[in-house]
Design a protein around this motif. Structure first.
Motif, PDB file in Angstrom:
ATOM      1  N   ASN A 135      23.875  17.698 -14.875  1.00  0.00           N
ATOM      2  CA  ASN A 135      23.351  19.447 -15.001  1.00  0.00           C
ATOM      3  C   ASN A 135      22.274  19.644 -14.816  1.00  0.00           C
ATOM      4  O   ASN A 135      20.776  19.246 -15.901  1.00  0.00           O
ATOM      5  CB  ASN A 135      23.946  18.640 -16.858  1.00  0.00           C
ATOM      6  CG  ASN A 135      25.246  18.193 -16.675  1.00  0.00           C
ATOM      7  OD1 ASN A 135      26.054  19.328 -16.627  1.00  0.00           O
ATOM      8  ND2 ASN A 135      25.762  17.040 -16.806  1.00  0.00           N
ATOM      9  N   MET A 136      22.751  21.199 -15.884  1.00  0.00           N
ATOM     10  CA  MET A 136      20.882  22.113 -16.220  1.00  0.00           C
ATOM     11  C   MET A 136      21.664  22.473 -17.455  1.00  0.00           C
ATOM     12  O   MET A 136      22.486  22.574 -17.880  1.00  0.00           O
ATOM     13  CB  MET A 136      21.081  23.679 -14.908  1.00  0.00           C
ATOM     14  CG  MET A 136      19.935  24.557 -15.816  1.00  0.00           C
ATOM     15  SD  MET A 136      19.880  26.004 -14.925  1.00  0.00           S
ATOM     16  CE  MET A 136      21.002  26.321 -14.992  1.00  0.00           C
ATOM     17  N   ILE A 137      20.259  21.875 -18.045  1.00  0.00           N
ATOM     18  CA  ILE A 137      20.019  22.853 -19.628  1.00  0.00           C
ATOM     19  C   ILE A 137      19.361  24.044 -19.962  1.00  0.00           C
ATOM     20  O   ILE A 137      18.256  24.352 -19.833  1.00  0.00           O
ATOM     21  CB  ILE A 137      19.302  21.515 -20.629  1.00  0.00           C
ATOM     22  CG1 ILE A 137      20.233  20.092 -20.220  1.00  0.00           C
ATOM     23  CG2 ILE A 137      19.319  22.041 -21.850  1.00  0.00           C
ATOM     24  CD1 ILE A 137      18.889  19.094 -20.887  1.00  0.00           C
ATOM     25  N   LYS A 138      20.133  24.575 -20.581  1.00  0.00           N
ATOM     26  CA  LYS A 138      19.665  26.176 -20.768  1.00  0.00           C
ATOM     27  C   LYS A 138      19.660  26.544 -22.213  1.00  0.00           C
ATOM     28  O   LYS A 138      20.565  25.848 -22.760  1.00  0.00           O
ATOM     29  CB  LYS A 138      20.028  27.005 -20.132  1.00  0.00           C
ATOM     30  CG  LYS A 138      22.219  27.135 -19.902  1.00  0.00           C
ATOM     31  CD  LYS A 138      22.028  28.030 -18.892  1.00  0.00           C
ATOM     32  CE  LYS A 138      23.700  28.651 -19.223  1.00  0.00           C
ATOM     33  NZ  LYS A 138      23.820  29.471 -17.828  1.00  0.00           N
ATOM     34  N   ASP A 139      18.931  26.885 -22.565  1.00  0.00           N
ATOM     35  CA  ASP A 139      19.255  27.678 -24.511  1.00  0.00           C
ATOM     36  C   ASP A 139      20.058  28.194 -24.081  1.00  0.00           C
ATOM     37  O   ASP A 139      20.332  29.612 -23.711  1.00  0.00           O
ATOM     38  CB  ASP A 139      17.688  28.953 -24.711  1.00  0.00           C
ATOM     39  CG  ASP A 139      16.508  27.543 -24.706  1.00  0.00           C
ATOM     40  OD1 ASP A 139      16.503  26.533 -24.861  1.00  0.00           O
ATOM     41  OD2 ASP A 139      15.163  28.464 -24.444  1.00  0.00           O
ATOM     42  N   LEU A 140      21.546  29.086 -25.105  1.00  0.00           N
ATOM     43  CA  LEU A 140      22.266  29.473 -25.841  1.00  0.00           C
ATOM     44  C   LEU A 140      21.595  30.771 -25.853  1.00  0.00           C
ATOM     45  O   LEU A 140      20.808  30.974 -26.438  1.00  0.00           O
ATOM     46  CB  LEU A 140      23.135  29.036 -26.617  1.00  0.00           C
ATOM     47  CG  LEU A 140      23.945  27.701 -26.246  1.00  0.00           C
ATOM     48  CD1 LEU A 140      24.616  26.875 -27.645  1.00  0.00           C
ATOM     49  CD2 LEU A 140      24.774  27.674 -25.922  1.00  0.00           C
ATOM     50  N   PRO A 141      22.215  31.624 -25.059  1.00  0.00           N
ATOM     51  CA  PRO A 141      21.752  33.067 -26.247  1.00  0.00           C
ATOM     52  C   PRO A 141      21.869  33.453 -27.639  1.00  0.00           C
ATOM     53  O   PRO A 141      22.723  32.213 -28.403  1.00  0.00           O
ATOM     54  CB  PRO A 141      22.381  34.203 -25.368  1.00  0.00           C
ATOM     55  CG  PRO A 141      23.929  33.187 -25.521  1.00  0.00           C
ATOM     56  CD  PRO A 141      23.262  31.828 -24.700  1.00  0.00           C
ATOM     57  N   PRO A 142      20.947  34.533 -28.158  1.00  0.00           N
ATOM     58  CA  PRO A 142      20.766  34.252 -29.649  1.00  0.00           C
ATOM     59  C   PRO A 142      22.212  34.868 -30.029  1.00  0.00           C
ATOM     60  O   PRO A 142      23.037  36.319 -29.334  1.00  0.00           O
ATOM     61  CB  PRO A 142      20.197  35.320 -29.822  1.00  0.00           C
ATOM     62  CG  PRO A 142      19.166  35.217 -28.517  1.00  0.00           C
ATOM     63  CD  PRO A 142      19.515  35.301 -27.741  1.00  0.00           C
ATOM     64  N   THR A 143      22.079  34.708 -30.839  1.00  0.00           N
ATOM     65  CA  THR A 143      24.214  35.177 -31.186  1.00  0.00           C
ATOM     66  C   THR A 143      24.071  36.290 -32.649  1.00  0.00           C
ATOM     67  O   THR A 143      22.665  36.272 -32.981  1.00  0.00           O
ATOM     68  CB  THR A 143      25.464  34.428 -31.995  1.00  0.00           C
ATOM     69  OG1 THR A 143      24.646  34.105 -32.954  1.00  0.00           O
ATOM     70  CG2 THR A 143      25.418  33.259 -30.456  1.00  0.00           C
TER      71      THR A 143
END
Length: 143
Positions: A135-143
């Motif tokens: 799995n690749m871990i990425k930051d969630l986009p800002p909301t």
């Protein structure tokens, strides 16, 4: 919910709150243990077979991916999301009845990549399938 559990919620409670997803629910999966170091889930053979009565190979993979991806998301923590980028499975035995159990353990827990191994056994404890998911871990986009 993609964030890690609050301090007062254990991994199994977090997984229950987050949900397993519609496919895992349709296949009858249940999580029985859930932490960053070890996740365990079960799935019935009945209802998940191929035409000749064996547990479908894809069903093993769905169990493995469900456990591995959920474990990676628990590891990822708040504001981050783990998504599968590679999965492979080696089937070594066929389950024809009862319940199979998947035990997921980390091989690598990094900041951007996780690798988990899931060993699926039948009711007699015999290994039926070995699955590895990255799995690749990425930051969630800002909301």
């Amino acid at each position: 919910m993609t964030d890690a559990p609050p301090a007062d919620v254990n991994g199994l409670e977090w997984a229950a709150l987050r949900g397993m997803g519609a496919l895992a629910e349709k296949m009858g999966m249940q999580f029985t243990e859930f932490s960053v170091d070890r996740c365990v889930g079960t799935m019935p053979v009945e209802g998940n077979t191929q035409p000749v009565g064996l547990l479908h190979g894809g069903a093993y993979v769905v169990l493995g991916e469900s456990l591995g991806s959920m474990a990676a998301n628990l590891h990822a923590g708040p504001g981050r999301l783990a998504v599968g980028v590679d999965i492979n499975a080696t089937h070594t035995r066929s389950a024809t009845s009862g319940v199979v159990t998947g035990v997921c353990t980390p091989v690598h827990l990094g900041r951007s990549i996780t690798v988990h191994e899931i060993v699926v056994t039948d009711d007699q404890g015999r290994r039926c399938s070995t699955i590895r998911i990255t799995n690749m871990i990425k930051d969630l986009p800002p909301t």
